[in-house]
Write a protein that holds these residues in place. Structure first.
Motif, mmCIF file in Angstrom:
data_model
loop_
_atom_site.group_PDB
_atom_site.id
_atom_site.type_symbol
_atom_site.label_atom_id
_atom_site.label_comp_id
_atom_site.label_asym_id
_atom_site.label_seq_id
_atom_site.Cartn_x
_atom_site.Cartn_y
_atom_site.Cartn_z
ATOM 1 N N LEU A 1 0.852 -1.183 0.000
ATOM 2 C CA LEU A 1 0.000 0.000 0.000
ATOM 3 C C LEU A 1 0.892 1.238 0.000
ATOM 4 N N VAL A 2 0.717 2.095 -1.007
ATOM 5 C CA VAL A 2 1.520 3.305 -1.177
ATOM 6 C C VAL A 2 0.566 4.485 -1.218
ATOM 7 N N PHE A 3 0.945 5.587 -0.575
ATOM 8 C CA PHE A 3 0.119 6.785 -0.587
ATOM 9 C C PHE A 3 0.710 7.758 -1.605
ATOM 10 N N VAL A 4 -0.013 7.974 -2.707
ATOM 11 C CA VAL A 4 0.487 8.788 -3.815
ATOM 12 C C VAL A 4 -0.510 9.903 -4.123
ATOM 13 N N ARG A 5 -0.062 11.132 -3.991
ATOM 14 C CA ARG A 5 -0.872 12.301 -4.344
ATOM 15 C C ARG A 5 -2.283 12.251 -3.765
ATOM 16 N N GLY A 6 -2.360 11.905 -2.492
ATOM 17 C CA GLY A 6 -3.643 11.907 -1.816
ATOM 18 C C GLY A 6 -4.475 10.655 -1.959
ATOM 19 N N ASP A 7 -3.964 9.638 -2.626
ATOM 20 C CA ASP A 7 -4.715 8.399 -2.822
ATOM 21 C C ASP A 7 -3.908 7.193 -2.355
ATOM 22 N N CYS A 8 -4.611 6.187 -1.866
ATOM 23 C CA CYS A 8 -3.931 4.935 -1.564
ATOM 24 C C CYS A 8 -3.912 4.107 -2.845
ATOM 25 N N VAL A 9 -2.753 3.546 -3.132
ATOM 26 C CA VAL A 9 -2.557 2.763 -4.348
ATOM 27 C C VAL A 9 -1.907 1.447 -3.940
ATOM 28 N N VAL A 10 -2.399 0.352 -4.482
ATOM 29 C CA VAL A 10 -1.808 -0.959 -4.213
ATOM 30 C C VAL A 10 -0.926 -1.325 -5.394
ATOM 31 N N LEU A 11 0.344 -1.590 -5.092
ATOM 32 C CA LEU A 11 1.328 -1.937 -6.115
ATOM 33 C C LEU A 11 2.123 -3.160 -5.674
ATOM 34 N N ALA B 1 11.410 7.042 -5.916
ATOM 35 C CA ALA B 1 10.660 8.260 -5.627
ATOM 36 C C ALA B 1 9.475 8.005 -4.698
ATOM 37 N N HIS B 2 8.957 6.774 -4.692
ATOM 38 C CA HIS B 2 7.780 6.459 -3.882
ATOM 39 C C HIS B 2 8.081 5.549 -2.690
#
Length: 83
Positions: free
Chosen positions: A22-32, A40-41
């Protein structure tokens, strides 16, 4: 307002990737997949599926209350990161 909600936790747990993260990118949670998290992330990684699963009861699928409790803990991590 929560940045991480039970749906984010559910997406992480239900991901088809063994190394789901789970990564928090630009205000959203994203699963990668962990392998796709670039330098960078890397500092925005909140938790792996394995870490989240360890916080949940072993018996059966997690209920909404358990997902909410984990989401609250993860939300605090995001806030500590300064998001």
């Amino acid at each position: 307002m929560s940045m991480i909600d039970p749906e984010c936790v559910r997406q992480l747990l239900d991901s088809r990737h063994q190394d789901a993260t789970l990564v928090f990118v630009r205000g959203d949670c994203v699963v990668l997949p962990a392998a796709e998290v670039d330098d960078a992330h890397r500092g925005l990684v909140i938790a792996s599926r394995e870490e989240v699963a360890a916080q949940l009861p072993d018996e059966g699928p997690p209920d909404e209350q358990a997902l909410e409790a984990v989401a609250t803990r993860l939300d605090n991590i995001v806030r500590d990161l300064g998001a």
